[in-house]
Design an enzyme around this catalytic site. Structure first.
Site, PDB file in Angstrom:
ATOM      1  N   ASP A  46     -11.035   2.899   4.342  1.00  0.00           N
ATOM      2  CA  ASP A  46     -11.331   1.460   4.269  1.00  0.00           C
ATOM      3  C   ASP A  46     -12.844   1.199   4.253  1.00  0.00           C
ATOM      4  OD1 ASP A  46      -9.187  -0.348   4.101  1.00  0.00           O
ATOM      5  OD2 ASP A  46      -8.625  -0.041   6.200  1.00  0.00           O
TER       6      ASP A  46
ATOM      7  N   LYS B   5       0.844  -1.200   0.000  1.00  0.00           N
ATOM      8  CA  LYS B   5       0.000   0.000   0.000  1.00  0.00           C
ATOM      9  C   LYS B   5       0.882   1.254   0.000  1.00  0.00           C
ATOM     10  CE  LYS B   5      -3.765  -2.405   2.347  1.00  0.00           C
ATOM     11  NZ  LYS B   5      -4.501  -2.690   3.591  1.00  0.00           N
TER      12      LYS B   5
ATOM     13  N   GLN C  97      -4.259  -1.427   9.777  1.00  0.00           N
ATOM     14  CA  GLN C  97      -4.244  -2.759   9.189  1.00  0.00           C
ATOM     15  C   GLN C  97      -4.803  -3.777  10.185  1.00  0.00           C
ATOM     16  OE1 GLN C  97      -3.449  -3.349   5.996  1.00  0.00           O
ATOM     17  NE2 GLN C  97      -3.822  -5.539   6.182  1.00  0.00           N
TER      18      GLN C  97
HETATM   19  N1  GUN Z   1      -6.840  -6.685   6.536  1.00  0.00           N
HETATM   20  C1  GUN Z   1      -7.221  -7.443   5.495  1.00  0.00           C
HETATM   21  N2  GUN Z   1      -7.733  -6.664   4.517  1.00  0.00           N
HETATM   22  C2  GUN Z   1      -7.666  -5.402   4.961  1.00  0.00           C
HETATM   23  C3  GUN Z   1      -8.054  -4.149   4.404  1.00  0.00           C
HETATM   24  O1  GUN Z   1      -8.568  -4.039   3.288  1.00  0.00           O
HETATM   25  N3  GUN Z   1      -7.823  -3.071   5.177  1.00  0.00           N
HETATM   26  C4  GUN Z   1      -7.283  -3.166   6.414  1.00  0.00           C
HETATM   27  N4  GUN Z   1      -7.110  -2.048   7.109  1.00  0.00           N
HETATM   28  N5  GUN Z   1      -6.914  -4.304   6.959  1.00  0.00           N
HETATM   29  C5  GUN Z   1      -7.112  -5.418   6.232  1.00  0.00           C
END
Ligand code: GUN
Length: 292
Positions: A120, A53, A97
């Site tokens: 998100d 990311k 995350q």
């Molecule tokens: N853990 C697994 N997928 C995601 C996501 O799309 N965003 C976040 N913040 N954590 C995750």
């Protein structure tokens, strides 16, 4: 006949170029879109996601505020940090995350993020806005799936979409988006409580596998010519692989012989999730501009 491969990598690159152009416009107005990326602990899969990311943000001319915290970080400390980021005008989006270490409540942490920075789309207010079709963000993976369907001109209106999986991140929001009037699909949601899964999946014009179970969708569970979207990212042990594991989807690769369209793993939905995250960060920064 072999299915047409829905190339998420290629589409994500196109989207990332567009996002880069939006960043450049914002930069011309003195704004650098900025996402705070918080990782608590050292889970290797999470670390790899977060690194991807951050790399994508930089490539799109955006800033990432990389915050790495030890696994024993107190919940209160994390909540305080988020409060500070909510007030920080230079930060347009906040991503924590998941999963978090067991002693930290994900519910509390997600609820602490200001909805206007919740790129998100995990906050209850964001989820509510999405469900009602109000302004907010669309969750990244479901939005990536929809972008792939659009790119390949898959007819969604009037189709029967079967979603396998009921997670808060993928299954639930995706089912919800697909029944929006502008998409107009009829949706069936299957989950671990579903008896005779194949009975439903065989009826799907669009089959979306988001169960987190490697290879659970077999060729005899898929209608000839169906569009099959594989959201699964499963690490399976493989002694012959360099890292000792390989990434495998929820869909058995033999399904490609029966489907009309199919997303590969890797290179399908995965890269789309990051592209949609970048879009949300651009949107968050543009909305600040609109409000001011
Ligand atoms: N853990 C697994 N997928 C995601 C996501 O799309 N965003 C976040 N913040 N954590 C995750």
């Amino acid at each position: 006949m072999s299915a047409i491969i829905m190339d998420g990598k290629a589409l994500s690159e196109k989207i990332r170029e567009k996002v880069k152009a939006r960043s450049a416009v914002l930069a011309g107005r003195g704004i650098t879109p900025c996402l705070a990326v918080i990782l608590v602990g050292e889970d290797p899969a999470s670390l790899s996601y977060v690194n991807s990311k951050e790399k994508a943000l930089a490539a799109a001319g955006m800033e990432s505020r990389d915050i790495r915290l030890p696994a024993d970080t107190a919940e209160d400390a994390l909540l305080l940090l988020i409060g500070g980021l909510n007030r920080d005008e230079k930060v347009h989006g906040i991503l924590v995350q998941l999963p978090l270490p067991k002693h930290i409540s994900e519910e509390k942490v997600i609820s602490a993020i200001a909805p206007e920075k919740d790129v998100d789309c995990f906050h209850p207010v964001s989820v509510g806005n999405m469900m009602l079709g109000r302004q907010g963000f669309l969750p990244c993976t479901p939005a990536g799936v929809l972008a792939l369907l659009r790119e390949y001109n898959i007819p969604v209106s009037g189709s029967h979409a079967v979603v396998v999986g009921r997670s808060n991140i993928v299954g639930k929001p995706l089912a919800n988006l697909l029944i929006r009037r502008e998409l107009n699909a009829t949706v069936t949601v299957c989950h671990t409580g579903t008896k005779d899964l194949a009975r439903y999946t065989l009826e799907a014009d669009i089959l979306i596998a988001a169960a987190g179970m490697p290879g659970v969708i077999k060729p005899d569970m898929v209608k000839e010519g169906a569009t099959v979207i594989d959201v699964g990212v499963n690490r399976v042990e493989d002694a012959s692989a360099k890292k000792g594991y390989r990434i495998c989807g929820d869909v058995d690769i033999a399904v490609a012989e029966k489907a009309g369209y199919i997303t590969p793993v890797p290179g399908g939905v995965g890269p789309m999730t990051i592209a949609m995250l970048l879009e949300n960060v651009a949107l968050a920064a543009e909305r600040v501009k609109e409000r001011s």
